[in-house]
Each structure stands twice: as structure tokens, then as C-alpha cells.
Design an enzyme around this catalytic site. Structure first.
Site: not given
Ligand code: CTP
Length: 402
Positions: A211, A280, A290, A328, A342, A346
Site C-alpha cells: 500500500n 489485511d 517468477k 491509526f 475500530k 479492538k
Molecule cells: N491493524 C493491525 N493488523 C491488521 C490490520 C490493521 O494491527 N492486520 C492495525 C493498524 O495498524 C491500525 C489499526 O489496526 O492501527 C486500524 O487499521 P485499519 O486498516 O484501518 O483497520 P482494519 O481493521 O483493517 O479495518 P477496515 O479494513 O475495515 O477499514
């Protein structure tokens, strides 16, 4: 928090080493951040760079003569020593290190060092052999014991052609030490675990899913916390940023590696700030070779979910209030509602949300505009700030919770 140098009276003592030319950059940067810089040069320093250079850059006359009375009523070394918030000696040659270690006052700079009550920061820079000599090492230890901040020189090619320790650090590294010397150590004793940057999830040896995160916010947090005296462990996904000075940096690539590094250290932490943009999902399997576009099904990606590191930490959190957990969230829609969701899901103490539709906030920007959410509290909407300032505001909030 504005620049730690704003309005500070900094004396920069330059001694006779080839690295004296590098300090010209420091003067510019300090003046740029609002410091009032007075340069004091030893006789030997003036052999390397002319005082005119430093007078022009600092906008102040360069001092050097112990017996030059600017006005009949002023004694140069006493006046300089009094009107000083920070005294920096860079580069500090082996000879000056030896003089200071023994309390000599045989020139203006050495006399100011004895007479001042300001913090003294010494940046030794010399040939590696001279640095390694037991006499120099003893002298440096003595300076540290006298309460001076002795900054370890960098390693690399030296002006004498040799390679090794003895280099004067560049300004960004020097700035961190000096900023810390001028900053209240209000986070001393705290251990902050920060994650930063993206993760990369390999598809094959040359391709990955990732990303746009650059790591800027997390690195700024790590640096700011270190500057305020915290011990900082930075778990970083791939990032092009220079490693923050004085921070324990653990480099990882994938979400699974990040999880492992975080779990290995979380018990030592008094707060965990997950500013990393963790993928995610990851490809179900990373091919060892490859992938070919002609392979059957090459256009389809099979993904599996990565563990949610922060959620796992939230679940592990029992009655113990520490470590504090901070998430974040970069959102493009309904950012406050998503943030609240969130925060609760969490089990976090704080959640920092930013609206990534703004071009001046979020990925790759140097500024950020965030809102800090906490359970049972009104949202704290911060103005558009540099990431460094945003970091300090978040640390202020953590400090109140600790
Ligand atoms: N985070 C984490 N592990 C993951 C995904 C996210 O620890 N696999 C943490 C990120 O570092 C951030 C927080 O969770 O501090 C929120 O991340 P975000 O990507 O916004 O949340 P998601 O739970 O992935 O929500 P969504 O995809 O529904 O927006």
C-alpha cells in the site's frame, strides 16, 4: 510544540578538524529553526574554514579571542557562558577533547566550557586510530562523567582516506541529539513500541501486494518520543526513510513478521502505537519462482486474511492498564464513525483517524490532520500540523493517560 531550537541561544564551538566545513550546514539549519547561533572558533579551526563563512551564516560575529573585549565592561568568555542555552562542540578534535577532559581554559572555547551552566554537547570527529587510542577513550569517558553529552561519531570513509569510526554526523542525526538536549525529558522511563510503514506480501520473488504508506508518521512518532526521553522500539515495514537516531529499529516485511516482532516486544512496552498500514490479506502462497502470465489461472489471486495484530493485543489485554494501545485509521468515508467502531472493536485506549481525501493529510504527506478518539471522551480534533507536531500532540495525550 514548535521547534525545540526556536529562540534558543546556541554557542557552536568549532575546533580544528577537516569536518569543520560540515558544521556550516548545522549553522544554517539552526538559524532556520529560529536559534540565535554564536560561533566560537579555535585558532586551528580557522585554518580549515574562514570565520567569515560562519559570521555570514550565523549573522553574528565569530568569537575566538579570549582577550578581545567587545566593550570595556564585558569579559568575553563570561558573557558567552552566561548567554547560552546549549553549547555544542563540533567537530571536537582529540586535542580539544583532551583539553576539556582536564579542565584547561587555554583559549576562549575551553574557558566558555568551564564557565557555562548550559548543557554541553561534544561531537568527537577524528581519525579512527586517534579515536580508539586509550588516551582519547579515557578523555571521552571523563567528559561523559563530567555530565557532557558525548555523541558517538559515525562510521564510514574519513578525510584521511581510512574507513572506520570517527565521522562527524550529518545534521539530521546531530539535530536529534541537540533537540533532545533542549527538550524536557518528560517521557523518561516509558517504553514506546511503534509500528510504521506498509507491509509487503509476496506473490513470487519479484511481486508483492502492498500500500502507499511511507512510514513518515510512525518515524516521526519514534523520533519525537526518543527526543522526549522514551526508549523506543520501532518495528518498520519497508520504508525509504533514514533510521531515526537512538531508536531500536526492527525491520520486517510481511504482516506475519510484523506480528512476530510486536509480540516479542509488547510486554516491555508501556504503549504500543500501531501506525503501520498492515495488509489485511496476503496471497495464499508465495510462488518460489517468477509467475508466468501464460500459466493457467494467472489472472486470479487467491488471498487469505492476515492476523489483525492490534485486535490480538486488545484481546490479550486483561485488567492491566498497560501497555496503552493506540491505533491509526486512514478513512475515506464516515471517518469518525469508522474510528469509533475500530476503537471499540479492538479494545484500544486511543484511535487516531485521518481523512485521506485531504491531499495534505495521510499517505506520503509531511503534514497531517487527525482526530484523536478515546472511549468516553469527546473527539480531539487537531489542526493541520507537521507530522512531527502531530506526533508530539499524540504523545502529550499518552502522557496524560500514563
Ligand atoms: N491493524 C493491525 N493488523 C491488521 C490490520 C490493521 O494491527 N492486520 C492495525 C493498524 O495498524 C491500525 C489499526 O489496526 O492501527 C486500524 O487499521 P485499519 O486498516 O484501518 O483497520 P482494519 O481493521 O483493517 O479495518 P477496515 O479494513 O475495515 O477499514
Amino acid at each position: 510544540m514548535s521547534s525545540p531550537f526556536a529562540g534558543k541561544r546556541v554557542i557552536l564551538g568549532i575546533t580544528g578538524g577537516i569536518a569543520a566545513y560540515k558544521v556550516a550546514d548545522w549553522v544554517r539549519a539552526l538559524v532556520g529553526e529560529g536559534a540565535v547561533v554564536t560561533v566560537v572558533m579555535t585558532k586551528a579551526a580557522a585554518q580549515f574554514v574562514t570565520p567569515l563563512t560562519f559570521a555570514a551564516l550565523s549573522g553574528q560575529p565569530v568569537a575566538g579571542d579570549l582577550f578581545a573585549a567587545a566593550g570595556a565592561e564585558t569579559i568575553p568568555h563570561i558573557k558567552l557562558a552566561r548567554d547560552c542555552d546549549l553549547l555544542v562542540i563540533a567537530p571536537a578534535t582529540a586535542n580539544t577533547v583532551a583539553r576539556l577532559a582536564h579542565g584547561l581554559a587555554d583559549d576562549l572555547l575551553a574557558a566558555v566550557v568551564l564557565a557555562t551552566r548550559a548543557q554541553v554537547a561534544v561531537f568527537p570527529a577524528m581519525n579512527s586510530q586517534m579515536l580508539a587510542h586509550p588516551a582519547t577513550q579515557d578523555n571521552l569517558a571523563r567528559l561523559a562523567a563530567l555530565g557532557y553529552l558525548v555523541v558517538e561519531p559515525g562510521c564510514g570513509p574519513l578525510a584521511c582516506g581510512a574507513e572506520g569510526p570517527g565521522r562527524l554526523p550529518d545534521w539530521p542525526a546531530a539535530r536529534t541529539w541537540l533537540a533532545a538536549a533542549l527538550t524536557e525529558q518528560d517521557l523518561a522511563g516509558q517504553v514506546l513500541l511503534v509500528t510504521a510503514g506498509p507491509t509487503q506480501e509476496p506473490l513470487d520473488p519479484v511481486r508483492f501486494l502492498s500500500n502507499r504508506s511511507t512510514g513518515k508518521m510512525g518515524y516521526a512518532l519514534a523520533q519525537a518520543a526518543r527526543q522526549r526521553g522514551a526508549r523506543v522500539i520501532l518495528v518498520s515495514g519497508p520504508s525509504a526513510l533514514p533510521p531515526p537516531v537512538g531508536v531500536e529499529l526492527l525491520r520486517v516485511r510481511t504482516a506475519l513478521e510484523m506480528r512476530e516482532a510486536v509480540l516479542a516486544h509488547y510486554q516491555a512496552a508501556s504503549a504500543i502505537v500501531m501506525s503501520a498500514a498492515v495488509s489485511d490479506f496476503r496471497p495464499q502462497a508465495a510462488a518460489g519462482h517468477k509467475l508466468k502470465k501464460s500459466a493457467p489461472g494467472a489472472e486470479l489471486l487467491e488471498l487469505v486474511a492476515n492476523p489483525d495484530i492490534l485486535k490480538e493485543l486488545g484481546e490479550r489485554k486483561g485488567a492491566d492498564p498497560l501497555p496503552l494501545l493506540v491505533g491509526f485509521a486512514a478513512e475515506s468515508d464516515r471517518h469518525l464513525e469508522e474510528g469509533r467502531r475500530k476503537l471499540a472493536a479492538k479494545n484500544l485506549n486511543l484511535l487516531v483517524v485521518n481523512d485521506i481525501r485531504r491531499p495534505d493529510a495521510g499517505f506520503a504527506a509531511d503534514t497531517n490532520q487527525v482526530t484523536i478518539l478515546a472511549q468516553g471522551a469527546e473527539p480531539e480534533v487537531l489542526p493541520l500540523l507537521s507530522k512531527e507536531e502531530t506526533a508530539h500532540r499524540l504523545l502529550d495525550r499518552l502522557r496524560r493517560l500514563w
